[in-house]
Design an enzyme around this catalytic site. Structure first.
Site, PDB file in Angstrom:
ATOM      1  N   ASP A 257      -7.968  -7.189   1.138  1.00 25.83           N
ATOM      2  CA  ASP A 257      -7.001  -7.445   2.203  1.00 25.83           C
ATOM      3  C   ASP A 257      -7.625  -7.006   3.517  1.00 25.83           C
ATOM      4  O   ASP A 257      -8.487  -6.128   3.527  1.00 25.83           O
ATOM      5  CB  ASP A 257      -5.712  -6.644   1.980  1.00 25.83           C
ATOM      6  CG  ASP A 257      -5.905  -5.176   2.349  1.00 25.83           C
ATOM      7  OD1 ASP A 257      -5.539  -4.790   3.483  1.00 25.83           O
ATOM      8  OD2 ASP A 257      -6.437  -4.412   1.535  1.00 25.83           O
TER       9      ASP A 257
ATOM     10  N   GLY B  79     -11.205   4.276   0.285  1.00 21.84           N
ATOM     11  CA  GLY B  79     -12.083   5.124   1.086  1.00 21.84           C
ATOM     12  C   GLY B  79     -13.331   4.453   1.607  1.00 21.84           C
ATOM     13  O   GLY B  79     -14.280   5.128   2.015  1.00 21.84           O
TER      14      GLY B  79
ATOM     15  N   CYS C  43     -12.579 -28.602   8.862  1.00 24.41           N
ATOM     16  CA  CYS C  43     -11.399 -27.829   8.490  1.00 24.41           C
ATOM     17  C   CYS C  43     -10.135 -28.676   8.635  1.00 24.41           C
ATOM     18  O   CYS C  43      -9.983 -29.405   9.620  1.00 24.41           O
ATOM     19  CB  CYS C  43     -11.303 -26.595   9.388  1.00 24.41           C
ATOM     20  SG  CYS C  43      -9.836 -25.592   9.095  1.00 24.41           S
TER      21      CYS C  43
ATOM     22  N   HIS D 295      -5.652 -20.963  11.527  1.00 24.75           N
ATOM     23  CA  HIS D 295      -7.014 -21.392  11.206  1.00 24.75           C
ATOM     24  C   HIS D 295      -7.776 -20.308  10.443  1.00 24.75           C
ATOM     25  O   HIS D 295      -8.425 -20.578   9.434  1.00 24.75           O
ATOM     26  CB  HIS D 295      -7.810 -21.765  12.465  1.00 24.75           C
ATOM     27  CG  HIS D 295      -9.283 -21.858  12.193  1.00 24.75           C
ATOM     28  ND1 HIS D 295      -9.850 -22.962  11.602  1.00 24.75           N
ATOM     29  CD2 HIS D 295     -10.280 -20.942  12.341  1.00 24.75           C
ATOM     30  CE1 HIS D 295     -11.145 -22.732  11.406  1.00 24.75           C
ATOM     31  NE2 HIS D 295     -11.425 -21.511  11.840  1.00 24.75           N
TER      32      HIS D 295
ATOM     33  N   CYS E  21      -6.961 -27.446   8.776  1.00 28.63           N
ATOM     34  CA  CYS E  21      -5.797 -26.690   9.259  1.00 28.63           C
ATOM     35  C   CYS E  21      -5.240 -27.381  10.510  1.00 28.63           C
ATOM     36  O   CYS E  21      -5.943 -28.174  11.147  1.00 28.63           O
ATOM     37  CB  CYS E  21      -6.196 -25.242   9.573  1.00 28.63           C
ATOM     38  SG  CYS E  21      -6.934 -25.020  11.211  1.00 28.63           S
TER      39      CYS E  21
ATOM     40  N   CYS F  59      -7.395 -27.291  13.797  1.00 27.97           N
ATOM     41  CA  CYS F  59      -8.588 -28.138  13.837  1.00 27.97           C
ATOM     42  C   CYS F  59      -8.242 -29.633  13.758  1.00 27.97           C
ATOM     43  O   CYS F  59      -8.947 -30.465  14.323  1.00 27.97           O
ATOM     44  CB  CYS F  59      -9.536 -27.762  12.695  1.00 27.97           C
ATOM     45  SG  CYS F  59     -10.216 -26.103  12.867  1.00 27.97           S
TER      46      CYS F  59
ATOM     47  N   ASP G 245      -2.433   8.320  -2.148  1.00 23.33           N
ATOM     48  CA  ASP G 245      -3.720   9.031  -2.142  1.00 23.33           C
ATOM     49  C   ASP G 245      -4.012   9.580  -0.757  1.00 23.33           C
ATOM     50  O   ASP G 245      -3.317   9.272   0.205  1.00 23.33           O
ATOM     51  CB  ASP G 245      -4.856   8.095  -2.582  1.00 23.33           C
ATOM     52  CG  ASP G 245      -5.108   6.968  -1.580  1.00 23.33           C
ATOM     53  OD1 ASP G 245      -4.164   6.596  -0.854  1.00 23.33           O
ATOM     54  OD2 ASP G 245      -6.234   6.451  -1.527  1.00 23.33           O
TER      55      ASP G 245
ATOM     56  N   ASP H  36       0.857  -1.184   0.000  1.00 23.43           N
ATOM     57  CA  ASP H  36       0.000   0.000   0.000  1.00 23.43           C
ATOM     58  C   ASP H  36       0.893   1.234   0.000  1.00 23.43           C
ATOM     59  O   ASP H  36       2.108   1.141   0.195  1.00 23.43           O
ATOM     60  CB  ASP H  36      -0.965  -0.025   1.180  1.00 23.43           C
ATOM     61  CG  ASP H  36      -0.263   0.038   2.529  1.00 23.43           C
ATOM     62  OD1 ASP H  36       0.932   0.354   2.560  1.00 23.43           O
ATOM     63  OD2 ASP H  36      -0.913  -0.237   3.552  1.00 23.43           O
ATOM     64  N   SER H  37       0.311   2.398  -0.208  1.00 26.18           N
ATOM     65  CA  SER H  37       1.120   3.592  -0.439  1.00 26.18           C
ATOM     66  C   SER H  37       1.469   4.356   0.834  1.00 26.18           C
ATOM     67  O   SER H  37       2.268   5.276   0.808  1.00 26.18           O
ATOM     68  CB  SER H  37       0.361   4.541  -1.368  1.00 26.18           C
ATOM     69  OG  SER H  37      -0.777   5.054  -0.696  1.00 26.18           O
ATOM     70  N   GLY H  38       0.841   4.000   1.944  1.00 23.83           N
ATOM     71  CA  GLY H  38       1.043   4.730   3.192  1.00 23.83           C
ATOM     72  C   GLY H  38      -0.007   5.789   3.450  1.00 23.83           C
ATOM     73  O   GLY H  38      -0.096   6.328   4.557  1.00 23.83           O
ATOM     74  N   GLY H  39      -0.836   6.092   2.450  1.00 21.56           N
ATOM     75  CA  GLY H  39      -1.838   7.145   2.579  1.00 21.56           C
ATOM     76  C   GLY H  39      -2.830   6.906   3.706  1.00 21.56           C
ATOM     77  O   GLY H  39      -3.132   7.814   4.489  1.00 21.56           O
ATOM     78  N   PHE H  40      -3.328   5.682   3.810  1.00 22.49           N
ATOM     79  CA  PHE H  40      -4.346   5.370   4.816  1.00 22.49           C
ATOM     80  C   PHE H  40      -3.775   5.489   6.229  1.00 22.49           C
ATOM     81  O   PHE H  40      -4.407   6.056   7.120  1.00 22.49           O
ATOM     82  CB  PHE H  40      -4.916   3.967   4.588  1.00 22.49           C
ATOM     83  CG  PHE H  40      -5.933   3.573   5.616  1.00 22.49           C
ATOM     84  CD1 PHE H  40      -7.241   4.046   5.532  1.00 22.49           C
ATOM     85  CD2 PHE H  40      -5.600   2.746   6.679  1.00 22.49           C
ATOM     86  CE1 PHE H  40      -8.184   3.698   6.499  1.00 22.49           C
ATOM     87  CE2 PHE H  40      -6.534   2.399   7.641  1.00 22.49           C
ATOM     88  CZ  PHE H  40      -7.828   2.875   7.541  1.00 22.49           C
TER      89      PHE H  40
ATOM     90  N   GLN I  13     -11.456   7.358  -5.304  1.00 22.11           N
ATOM     91  CA  GLN I  13     -11.985   7.957  -4.078  1.00 22.11           C
ATOM     92  C   GLN I  13     -13.326   8.615  -4.406  1.00 22.11           C
ATOM     93  O   GLN I  13     -13.821   8.527  -5.517  1.00 22.11           O
ATOM     94  CB  GLN I  13     -10.985   8.963  -3.498  1.00 22.11           C
ATOM     95  CG  GLN I  13      -9.709   8.329  -2.933  1.00 22.11           C
ATOM     96  CD  GLN I  13      -9.935   7.542  -1.651  1.00 22.11           C
ATOM     97  OE1 GLN I  13     -11.037   7.525  -1.086  1.00 22.11           O
ATOM     98  NE2 GLN I  13      -8.899   6.862  -1.187  1.00 22.11           N
TER      99      GLN I  13
END
Length: 376
Positions: free
Chosen positions: A267, A217, A305, A336, A307, A310, A147, A93-97, A190
């Protein structure tokens, strides 16, 4: 798209799409869920364990990595893939958030953002050009343009001016990204919950031209209903022949709803963060392993499951290690949860390919509505 990176759409069912993003480091099957490796690690997991859950791609965080250990150091040590021992694709990610969420610790102007580190209070500057430089030093396969993301609710004028600034920054990001064969640059739409502003944003991004497009956003406090209302039109405003990425989402029913509305990538920190606090995500919804009802329960968290949590451990054991604050508790539940999320994506990909996505969705919601298995 960028040389050596391509997007192939294999099947659609309603608005839901299944396909593959081909990169020089491997294929990303879509719809894709990207586990978040904020500081060059998915917390509580070895990279090979993350791969074993079915993840094709990881997300790294520009803001955190630029502060510690620094992008320059990672570059000297051979790049992020080598540094964290992950040989598959990485999106940064760009760091904006993150900078937006610092609130009073940041100062915004036309050129970029000045902010204080949450670690030691040191002063830093992030601009579209610097964000591109950091992501180049990290060596990520998919780079996000820089952004500004306003937190919702916000008034329309604030959202409009923020969106317009983000579009100017998108053009600067594209110019600074330059020609990098084998690496892709995604633009970020946005416009808050305003359909016309989102349309204007999408138009500006199309004009600049990106390898993929994110719906930014959202998941910033607006609630699921408002998010879905926006997703009813936002993905349709973006090019059909490029991946569409919904940033920072989310809970399983958020993800299913987003895929149903044409989203290809997502994500979220939720599966790993929940795992560390004793929450297990299952086909029957969320299970809190801290609850006393699990103390004597010899059954697995989810009997279907496969994993390690489980297959090899009981609810009683998971309850015990979580309550005792043993490290293995968070590790097992994180494994899990990530496994469950990847199973969810695989189920959707198969249903879209088979043209049975609507009935798959009905079954998904019905099973969750049943709630957890009865206590013993």
């Amino acid at each position: 798209m960028a040389q050596d990176i391509s997007f192939q759409l294999d099947a659609t069912d309603g608005k839901a799409r299944a396909g593959v993003i081909r990169t020089t480091r491997g294929d990303i099957r879509t719809p894709a869920f990207m586990p978040v490796g904020t500081a060059a690690t998915v917390k509580g997991m070895m990279p090979e364990s993350v791969r074993a859950t079915g993840a094709d791609v990881l997300l790294g965080n520009t803001y955190h990595l630029m502060l510690r250990p620094t992008a320059e150091r990672i570059d000297r040590l051979g790049g992020l893939h080598k540094f964290m021992n992950w040989n598959g694709p990485i999106l940064t990610d760009s760091g904006g958030f993150q900078v937006m969420s610092l609130g009073a610790l940041r100062k915004l102007d036309e050129d970029g953002v000045t902010f204080k580190s949450h670690i030691d209070g040191s002063k830093h500057r992030l601009t579209p050009e610097r964000s591109m430089e950091i992501q180049r030093l990290l060596g990520s396969d998919i780079v996000m343009c820089f952004d500004e993301c306003p937190s919702l609710p916000a008034d329309r004028d604030r959202i409009a001016s923020s969106m317009e600034l983000s579009m100017r920054w998108a053009a600067r990001s594209k110019a600074a990204f330059g020609d990098r064969p084998g690496h892709a640059l995604f633009g970020i739409q946005q416009g808050g919950l305003e359909q016309d502003l989102r349309g204007r944003s999408a138009e500006a991004l199309r004009e600049i031209g990106f390898d993929g497009y994110a719906v930014g956003g959202l998941a910033v406090g607006e609630g699921q209903a408002a998010m879905f209302d926006c997703l009813d039109y936002a993905p349709d405003q973006l090019p059909e022949d490029r991946p569409r990425y919904l940033m920072g989402v989310g809970k399983p029913d958020d993800i299913v709803g987003a895929v149903a509305r044409g989203i290809d990538m997502m994500d979220c920190v939720l599966p790993s963060r929940s795992g560390r606090t004793g929450q297990g995500w299952t086909r029957r919804g969320q299970v809190n392993l801290r609850n006393a009802r699990h103390a004597d329960d010899p059954r697995p968290l989810d009997e279907t499951c496969d994993c390690p949590a489980c297959q090899n451990y009981s609810r009683a054991y998971l309850h015990h290690v979580i309550r005792a604050k043993e490290m293995i508790g968070g590790m097992l539940l994180t494994w899990h949860n990530l496994h469950y999320y990847q199973d969810l994506m695989a189920g959707m990909r198969a249903a879209i390919a088979a043209g049975t996505f609507a009935s798959w969705q009905t079954e998904f919601h019905a099973r969750r509505a049943e709630g957890d298995i009865e206590p013993l």
